[in-house]
Design a protein around this motif. Structure first.
Motif, PDB file in Angstrom:
ATOM      1  N   HIS A   1      57.297   2.784  60.602  1.00 24.13           N
ATOM      2  CA  HIS A   1      58.348   2.329  61.515  1.00 24.13           C
ATOM      3  C   HIS A   1      58.987   3.541  62.168  1.00 24.13           C
ATOM      4  O   HIS A   1      59.389   4.476  61.469  1.00 24.13           O
ATOM      5  N   VAL A   2      59.095   3.519  63.506  1.00 23.19           N
ATOM      6  CA  VAL A   2      59.720   4.602  64.271  1.00 23.19           C
ATOM      7  C   VAL A   2      61.026   4.076  64.837  1.00 23.19           C
ATOM      8  O   VAL A   2      61.043   3.014  65.484  1.00 23.19           O
ATOM      9  N   TYR A   3      62.147   4.817  64.567  1.00 26.84           N
ATOM     10  CA  TYR A   3      63.483   4.412  65.009  1.00 26.84           C
ATOM     11  C   TYR A   3      64.052   5.470  65.937  1.00 26.84           C
ATOM     12  O   TYR A   3      63.709   6.646  65.856  1.00 26.84           O
ATOM     13  N   SER A   4      64.964   5.022  66.797  1.00 30.37           N
ATOM     14  CA  SER A   4      65.733   5.933  67.658  1.00 30.37           C
ATOM     15  C   SER A   4      66.994   6.332  66.907  1.00 30.37           C
ATOM     16  O   SER A   4      67.722   5.466  66.406  1.00 30.37           O
ATOM     17  N   PHE A   5      67.242   7.643  66.810  1.00 29.63           N
ATOM     18  CA  PHE A   5      68.417   8.117  66.081  1.00 29.63           C
ATOM     19  C   PHE A   5      69.705   7.837  66.861  1.00 29.63           C
ATOM     20  O   PHE A   5      70.774   7.700  66.269  1.00 29.63           O
ATOM     21  N   ILE A   6      69.585   7.701  68.187  1.00 27.25           N
ATOM     22  CA  ILE A   6      70.780   7.501  69.020  1.00 27.25           C
ATOM     23  C   ILE A   6      71.226   6.043  68.918  1.00 27.25           C
ATOM     24  O   ILE A   6      72.384   5.738  68.653  1.00 27.25           O
TER      25      ILE A   6
END
Length: 1208
Positions: free
Chosen positions: A476-481
């Motif tokens: 799973h790839v998430y946006s830190f912003i």
């Protein structure tokens, strides 16, 4: 081999399954096992020195530090266990030769101990042997072995030496307490105490014959001379409102053996100068001070403090494994079963007795992980490292300052961790969820949770704007912003084991247990490349330094380089599997971790063969490893719970140069509420400071007033005392003047008396001196006579020896003449035989020339026939040339094929040459090993020969000793008889002494006693002279016997040589006769006869020459032997002269002694006469006689005793 290496710099962690795993080297340095080595840690300077163990070691079992604190013994588990002793005064911890159990196969040594003088070492082996081995370790010599137990239920736990006796040992364990003593090469059991119901966990010596023993039921037993007779019990007594714990001694009964006194276990006991320390439960240590012979007082109880950051397991419930005290007994350090080190200052504990409550330990350095470390991550902007562990904790370390910045324990186990590039945020994967947390100034606080169960891998992108987390086989790839899920990367059939981002964050590489390595596009979520190898389960993956290729390791024991879905290169490994890897940013080296805990440095580009350098770092499989962004440090973690910081250096010891310029920041996150709380706290502290300042000023004023009043009182009392002392001084002065006047008058009277006595003494002594002078002149005359006699004897001995030498020379000259005649005869015989052989050779040569002429005629006829056949063959050759042209065309076609094959052959030959070079290198190594083994065999054979020669010499010396003893027996009988005569004369001398004492008392002297005394003195002198003559004769006889024996031996050797030479000549003649007899049979066959004669000549002609040479050599050897014998005789003469000079010196010394004793006797006699005169003068006055009689009589008796004892 790689030109870049990793060198251990600092390690966080402690190995718990090691006996005695903490020791003090000095007041600031401790030694403990960590990773795959032992660490010498300086507490003040925060630096470490590593003591590496052997490469074949399977782990450390126990440590032992010598009482001198110079030597450290480390027992290592292996197929054949060994103990290595390190010299800690050496910079690199120099190794000594390892100690082993000899021929017995032992896998481990459970515990060890040094003797008080550090010369001996005792080691207890594990089951099923349970052998106790006693070494003189400096010479690697096993002095004794003994079996401590026969059953596996009775297991020894600890061994120790008596601190006051090198030869006494104590062994304690489950149900057994034994005292052993080493004597006559054997460990003898002096006593045994069987306590089958109790498990004895530890013991300590408190005196020469007393041992304290702790059990698993909390009993503290006292053993005196090996008997468990008493038990220490803690009781409380209240005196004046204060409570003190007293430890009293209670005699143990048979019924008390099974009593359970306390549920707590006594796991460690330590004795020191004032008493002893022991654990009384988990996390508690009691300090006992000795007050009387059999009583102790518990002065303080010290606890492990409760940790506010610990939630899963309270710190005070830890079991204490080891206790140690610093050399000056100022610091106490402990190690626990959870891998933590604590310390406390004993000086502060003893001085702060006024404080009520319990003392608490402090961490020795930093709190460590207590279980396997699962996650590791670094950031770009700060020198921080984050680790997660199965002990439910997350810790933030600073790898530059070597300190723990933050740590926090949670309810769940932490599987993975990732630091944000800024170092302000952290991502932690737990068993139930994934948490994103802030790193605050003094805490780790979560602000976002993701429902990802069992996240084993997570990683931030290099830019920090994205992060990836693994859930099973999905990434799973998430946006830190926005904290939203951007991509779900699916494709793996098994669990994903490792992921890594590219430098520009556009790609992501992953590997899994399904044998697949995928490269993902993070913008589209599609796979760019893939490599699947189903038999292999991948455990680690990384991009190369240029991010063009992928490097992966797995369970197939190889390191693979993958590009465009294909494996470019493979590095084959040995039987140890790779677990993880890390690539340097400079691209010159790749580091891999293995399942055995080693780190391998492999150069890049990858080699085709097994070329790497190994670094033994951990004692368990390496789980994660990371290289810092400046390529200065390699950080590794393992299942042993240790974090190792290693320096990356080249072969010259210099660090790698990095092209990257990293700017580090010092910002930290602080919440507003925390800031407000701290501001309010600062204001409160300021107010408190002002109040304390006011209170202190007021108290100081009060103290000044009190001190002024006390000063006035003291000044008044002192003035009064001074006046009284002045008056006493005046009185004392008057008394002194009176006493001085009286003393002067008395001294004048005494001086007059002594002057008169001196004159009388001078007259008496002058007469005595004249008598003694006459005696001295008589003795000088005797001495001159003795010297003349000795000189005559010396001349006679020299003349006899010269005659013996001349006789020997004549004998040997006669022998030489006989042997020269024999040589001349043999030379004439050899000349005759040589003439006969030359005639035989001439006849044989003429026969051979005839045969050669006949053979030449035959071969000429054959040549004519061959020329005719040659002309016929020329015609046939024309026909064959046509056939050759057709065959050449076929050959050209085949040559083209052959050239192709040759090219292939050359490529194969290149491989063959490389392999041959390797084979040659191996052969050179083998030859070197063979040479060393041959050298060792030669040295062993030389030593054996030397021992045989020494044994022969020993036998000869023993034989000579027996002969001398037989000769001395009759002489000793004569000496005993003369001693009896001396005793009889001593009795007569005592009678003389009694006569003298009677004369002193006032009785008239007995003339008969005087006459007997004179006779006894004359007989004593005669006996002494006879004894001296006997000693001289004995010494001369001994010398003559030794010379005769030497001559006998030399002659016997010469006889043996001559007999052997005669036998050799006879055998040679017999062989010649037999060979000549064989030649007679070949008289009609000249060829065979010639061959046989040549063989005989080849055999015996050089032997005859050598025989002649040997004869010449033997004559030269005889001359050398004569010279040697002459030198020996000259040496014996010189030694005899030296002995004569020594004996003369000894006689002179004896004479001087006798003179001194006579002088002392004369002085004593004169003193006694003076006393007699004084007694007679005083006896006239009856009053003086009454006063004098009790004192004078013992003096005269003492003087008589001296005179009667000394002449004898």
């Amino acid at each position: 081999m790689s030109s870049v290496l990793s060198q251990s710099d600092f390690i966080f962690g402690l190995r718990t399954a090691v006996r005695n795993n903490l020791c003090f080297l000095d007041e600031q340095t401790v030694v403990y096992p960590s990773g795959a080595s032992c660490v010498s840690h300086n507490i003040v300077q925060r630096c470490q020195r590593f003591i590496s163990v052997s490469e074949k070691s399977q782990g450390i079992c126990a440590l032992a530090l010598s009482p001198s604190r110079r030597y450290l013994a480390v027992s290592e588990r292996a197929e054949k266990a060994s103990i290595t002793v390190f010299d800690l005064h050496h910079e690199q911890g120099r190794k000594r030769k390892p100690l082993t159990a000899g021929e017995t196969s032992v896998q481990e040594f459970v515990c060890m101990a040094f003797s008080p003088d550090s010369k001996y070492l005792i080691g207890q082996t594990g089951g099923p042997e349970w052998m106790l081995i006693f070494w003189f370790w400096e010479k690697n010599k096993v002095l004794a072995t003994v079996k401590t137990t026969t059953s596996n239920n009775l297991v020894p736990q600890q061994i120790s030496f008596n601190p006051h006796n090198n030869m006494q040992l104590c062994v304690s364990g489950a149900g057994v307490l034994k005292l052993l003593r080493y004597s006559e090469g054997v460990l003898k059991q002096s006593s045994i105490a069987k306590m089958e119901s109790d498990n004895l966990l530890c013991h300590a010596w408190t005196s020469e014959d007393r041992v304290l023993v702790g059990t698993d039921t909390g009993r503290l037993l006292v053993s005196e001379s090996g008997d468990l007779r008493r038990e220490l019990r803690v009781t409380c007594k209240g005196v004046g409102g204060h409570t003190d714990r007293q430890v009293k001694v209670k005699w143990i009964k048979e019924t008390d053996a099974n009593e359970c006194v306390a549920p707590s276990r006594i796991t460690a006991i330590l004795s020191y100068s004032k008493g002893f320390l022991c654990t009384t439960g988990p996390g508690t240590v009691c300090l006992f001070e000795k007050t009387q012979k059999d009583s102790y007082r518990m002065s303080r109880e010290i606890l492990i403090p409760s940790d506010p950051c610990s939630l899963s397991c309270p710190a005070e419930s830890q079991k204490i494994d080891t206790m140690c005290i610093s050399p000056a007994e100022e610091t106490l350090a402990i190690s626990t079963d959870r891998g933590q080190l604590y310390s406390i200052s004993l000086s502060s504990v003893l001085t702060n007795k006024v404080l009520e409550g319990k003392q608490h330990f402090e961490f020795l350095s930093q709190p460590f992980h207590s279980s396997s470390i699962t996650g590791l991550s670094i950031c770009i902007r700060k020198p921080l490292v984050a680790t997660s562990s199965l002990d439910c904790s997350v810790r933030i370390w600073n790898y530059e300052t070597k300190e723990l910045e933050l740590y926090k324990e949670f309810q769940e186990e932490a599987y993975s961790v990732a630091l944000h590039p800024t170092g302000l945020f952290i991502l932690v994967g737990f068993s139930d969820k994934l948490r994103l947390m802030n790193l605050v100034i003094d805490d780790i606080r979560s602000f976002k949770e993701f429902t990802l169960c069992g996240c084993r891998e997570c990683a931030f992108s290099h830019g920090g704007h994205m992060f990836a987390a693994v859930n099973g086989n999905i990434i799973h790839v998430y946006s830190f912003i926005t904290l939203e899920n951007i991509l779900n990367l699916k494709g793996h059939n098994g669990k994903v084991r490792s992921i890594e981002w590219s430098l520009d964050d556009s790609r992501l590489v992953s590997c899994g247990m399904d044998g697949a390595v995928y490269e993902w596009d993070t913008r589209t979520g599609k796979r760019q490349s893939e490599s699947v190898l189903k038999p292999c389960s991948y455990t680690g993956v990384a991009f190369s330094s240029d991010y063009k290729t992928i490097l992966a390791v797995g369970t197939d024991f190889t390191l693979k380089e993958i590009q465009d879905c294909q494996v470019l290169r493979e590095v084959p490994a040995d039987e140890v599997a790779h677990t993880t890897l890390a690539v340097s940013h400079s691209g010159c080296v790749i580091f891999t971790g293995t399942s055995s805990g080693t780190i391998r440095a492999i150069k890049y580009p990858l080699p085709t063969q097994r070329e790497w350098t190994t670094h033994h770092a951990h004692c368990g499989p390496v789980t994660k490893m990371v290289i810092t962004y400046d390529d200065q440090f390699l950080l590794t973690v393992s299942e042993d719970g240790c974090l190792l910081i290693s320096k990356i250096i080249d072969k010259e010891g210099r660090g790698l140069k990095s092209n990257r310029q990293i700017v580090q920041t010092e910002e930290i996150l602080v919440t507003k509420a925390d800031l407000d709380d701290k501001k309010q706290h600062i204001l409160d502290l300021k107010m408190r400071l002002e109040e304390l300042h006011m209170e202190n000023e007021y108290q100081l004023r009060l103290k000044d007033m009190n001190y002024k009043e006390k000063l006035k009182e003291l000044s008044d009392t002192l003035t009064q005392e001074i006046e009284s002392l002045k008056t006493t001084q005046k009185v004392m002065k008057t008394k002194l003047e009176k006493s001085e006047h009286e003393n002067q008058e008395n001294s004048a009277e005494v001086a007059m008396k002594y002057a008169k006595k001196l004159k009388a003494l001078e007259v008496s002594y002058t007469s005595k001196l004249m008598v003694e002078h006459e005696k001295y002149q008589d003795l000088l005359q005797k001495h001159d006579r003795m010297q003349e006699e000795y000189e005559k004897q010396l001349k006679a001995a020299e003349e006899s020896k010269t005659q013996a030498l001349e006789e020997l020379i004549q004998m040997y000259e006669l022998k030489l003449q006989e042997k020269t005649q024999l040589l001349a005869q043999f030379q004439e015989e050899t000349k005759q035989k040589f003439c006969e052989f030359s005639e035989m050779i001439k006849q044989a040569e003429e026969d051979e020339e005839r045969k050669i002429h006949a053979i030449q005629i035959k071969y000429e006829e054959k040549l004519h026939l061959e020329k005719e056949t040659h002309t016929n063959l020329k015609g046939k050759s024309g026909m064959m040339t046509q056939k050759l042209y057709s065959l050449q065309r076929q050959i050209d076609d085949r040559c083209a094929d052959i050239n192709k094959l040759k090219h292939e052959q050359q490529s194969l030959l290149g491989l063959v040459h490389s392999l041959e070079s390797d084979i040659e290198d191996l052969k050179r190594q083998i030859s070197g090993h063979k040479r060393t083994s041959q050298d060792k065999d030669n040295t062993i054979s030389d030593l054996k020969k030397k021992t045989q020669n020494l044994e022969k010499l020993k036998f000869l010396l023993e034989f000579q000793l027996n002969d001398l003893q037989k000769q001395n027996e009759p002489q000793q009988a004569d000496i005993n008889k003369k001693r009896e005569r001396i005793d009889q004369q001593a009795a007569v001398v005592r009678l003389v002494a009694d006569g003298l004492s009677a004369s002193h008392v006032g009785l008239p002297p007995n003339p008969a006693v005087k006459a007997t005394g004179c006779k006894a003195e004359k007989s004593d002198k005669k006996l002494e002279e006879q004894l001296v003559e006997m000693d001289r004769n004995n010494s001369q006889l001994k010398l003559a016997v030794s010379d005769l024996r030497l001559k006998l031996r030399t002659k016997e050797k010469e006889l043996h040589k001559e007999i052997q030479k005669g036998k050799d000549l006879q055998t040679l003649l017999e062989r010649l006769q037999s060979d000549l007899h064989g030649c007679v049979g070949f008289i009609q066959e000249p060829k065979k006869l010639k061959h046989s004669i040549q063989m005989i000549y080849a055999r015996y002609a050089p032997n005859s020459d050598s025989f002649v040479l040997s004869k010449v050599k033997s004559s030269a050897d005889d001359i050398q032997a004569l010279c040697y014998h002459r030198e020996q005789l000259e040496k014996t003469i010189s030694s005899l002269k030296m002995k004569l000079a020594k004996s003369a010196d000894e006689h002179q010394k004896m004479y001087d002694k006798i003179m001194k004793e006579n002088m002392s006797l004369i002085t004593e006699i004169n003193e006694l006469r003076k006393e007699l005169q004084s007694v007679r003068t005083r006896a006239k006055d009856p009053k003086a006689q009454l006063l004098f009689s009790p004192t004078s009589r013992p003096i005269s008796e003492g003087g008589l005793k001296k005179t009667s004892a000394e002449p004898v």
